[in-house]
Design an enzyme around this catalytic site. Structure first.
Site, mmCIF file in Angstrom:
data_model
loop_
_atom_site.group_PDB
_atom_site.id
_atom_site.type_symbol
_atom_site.label_atom_id
_atom_site.label_comp_id
_atom_site.label_asym_id
_atom_site.label_seq_id
_atom_site.Cartn_x
_atom_site.Cartn_y
_atom_site.Cartn_z
ATOM 1 N N GLU A 64 0.824 -1.211 0.000
ATOM 2 C CA GLU A 64 0.000 0.000 0.000
ATOM 3 C C GLU A 64 0.856 1.256 0.000
ATOM 4 O O GLU A 64 0.520 2.243 -0.658
ATOM 5 C CB GLU A 64 -0.972 0.023 1.177
ATOM 6 C CG GLU A 64 -1.858 1.246 1.131
ATOM 7 C CD GLU A 64 -3.254 1.036 1.664
ATOM 8 O OE1 GLU A 64 -4.016 2.015 1.648
ATOM 9 O OE2 GLU A 64 -3.593 -0.071 2.086
ATOM 10 N N HIS A 90 -0.532 -13.892 -0.489
ATOM 11 C CA HIS A 90 0.761 -14.278 0.055
ATOM 12 C C HIS A 90 1.130 -15.642 -0.531
ATOM 13 O O HIS A 90 0.423 -16.624 -0.328
ATOM 14 C CB HIS A 90 0.694 -14.299 1.580
ATOM 15 C CG HIS A 90 0.172 -13.013 2.137
ATOM 16 N ND1 HIS A 90 0.901 -11.835 2.097
ATOM 17 C CD2 HIS A 90 -1.012 -12.693 2.709
ATOM 18 C CE1 HIS A 90 0.189 -10.867 2.639
ATOM 19 N NE2 HIS A 90 -0.972 -11.367 3.010
ATOM 20 N N SER A 110 -8.182 9.727 -14.242
ATOM 21 C CA SER A 110 -8.164 11.026 -13.554
ATOM 22 C C SER A 110 -8.762 10.939 -12.150
ATOM 23 O O SER A 110 -8.429 11.744 -11.291
ATOM 24 C CB SER A 110 -8.907 12.072 -14.387
ATOM 25 O OG SER A 110 -10.247 11.667 -14.590
#
Length: 140
Positions: A64, A90, A110
């Protein structure tokens, strides 16, 4: 042609992350290429789960972090971006060393971006694959 709309160096981004979770986990931006961004994170006690393996949550933070930074750099000046959904699979366990994450865009719109983040171990074997969806909005 570079996809980045904002310019930054790895050193500037690492400095900006001081005193945050990113700094605590020793995540370090190492490269900003034409169409990707790369970071590393050590596999040490502070990134391991109690059984001694890299914690999946640490991998998620790495994914992240990298995707969010990439989204910020790829968004128009004057916008803000924030993650709205993270998926992480994972694939392999890691007990020590350093993992490397590479974020590449799947879509840069956008108002919505989607990033593919692959985390590999020192043998270049995939540890985790993630997809981060990021909203891009004008500042409030």
């Amino acid at each position: 042609m570079s996809l980045w709309k904002k310019q930054a160096t790895p050193e500037q981004l690492n400095q900006f992350a001081q005193n945050t979770l990113v700094d605590h986990l020793q995540i370090e931006i190492t490269e900003i290429a034409e169409k990707s961004i790369t970071a590393t994170m050590p596999v040490e006690d502070f990134t391991r789960q109690p059984m001694g393996f890299l914690h999946g949550g640490a991998s998620a933070v790495l994914a992240e972090t990298l995707g969010s930074i990439a989204a910020h750099l790829a968004a128009e000046e004057g916008t803000i971006s924030f993650g709205v959904e993270l998926n992480a699979n994972h694939l392999r366990s890691v007990k020590d060393g350093v993992v490397t994450a590479v974020a590449e865009p799947l879509r840069i719109g956008s108002s919505l971006q989607v990033w593919d983040i692959k985390i590999s171990d020192e043998r270049k074997e995939l540890v985790c694959v993630s997809r981060l969806t990021v909203a891009v909005k004008p500042p409030r």
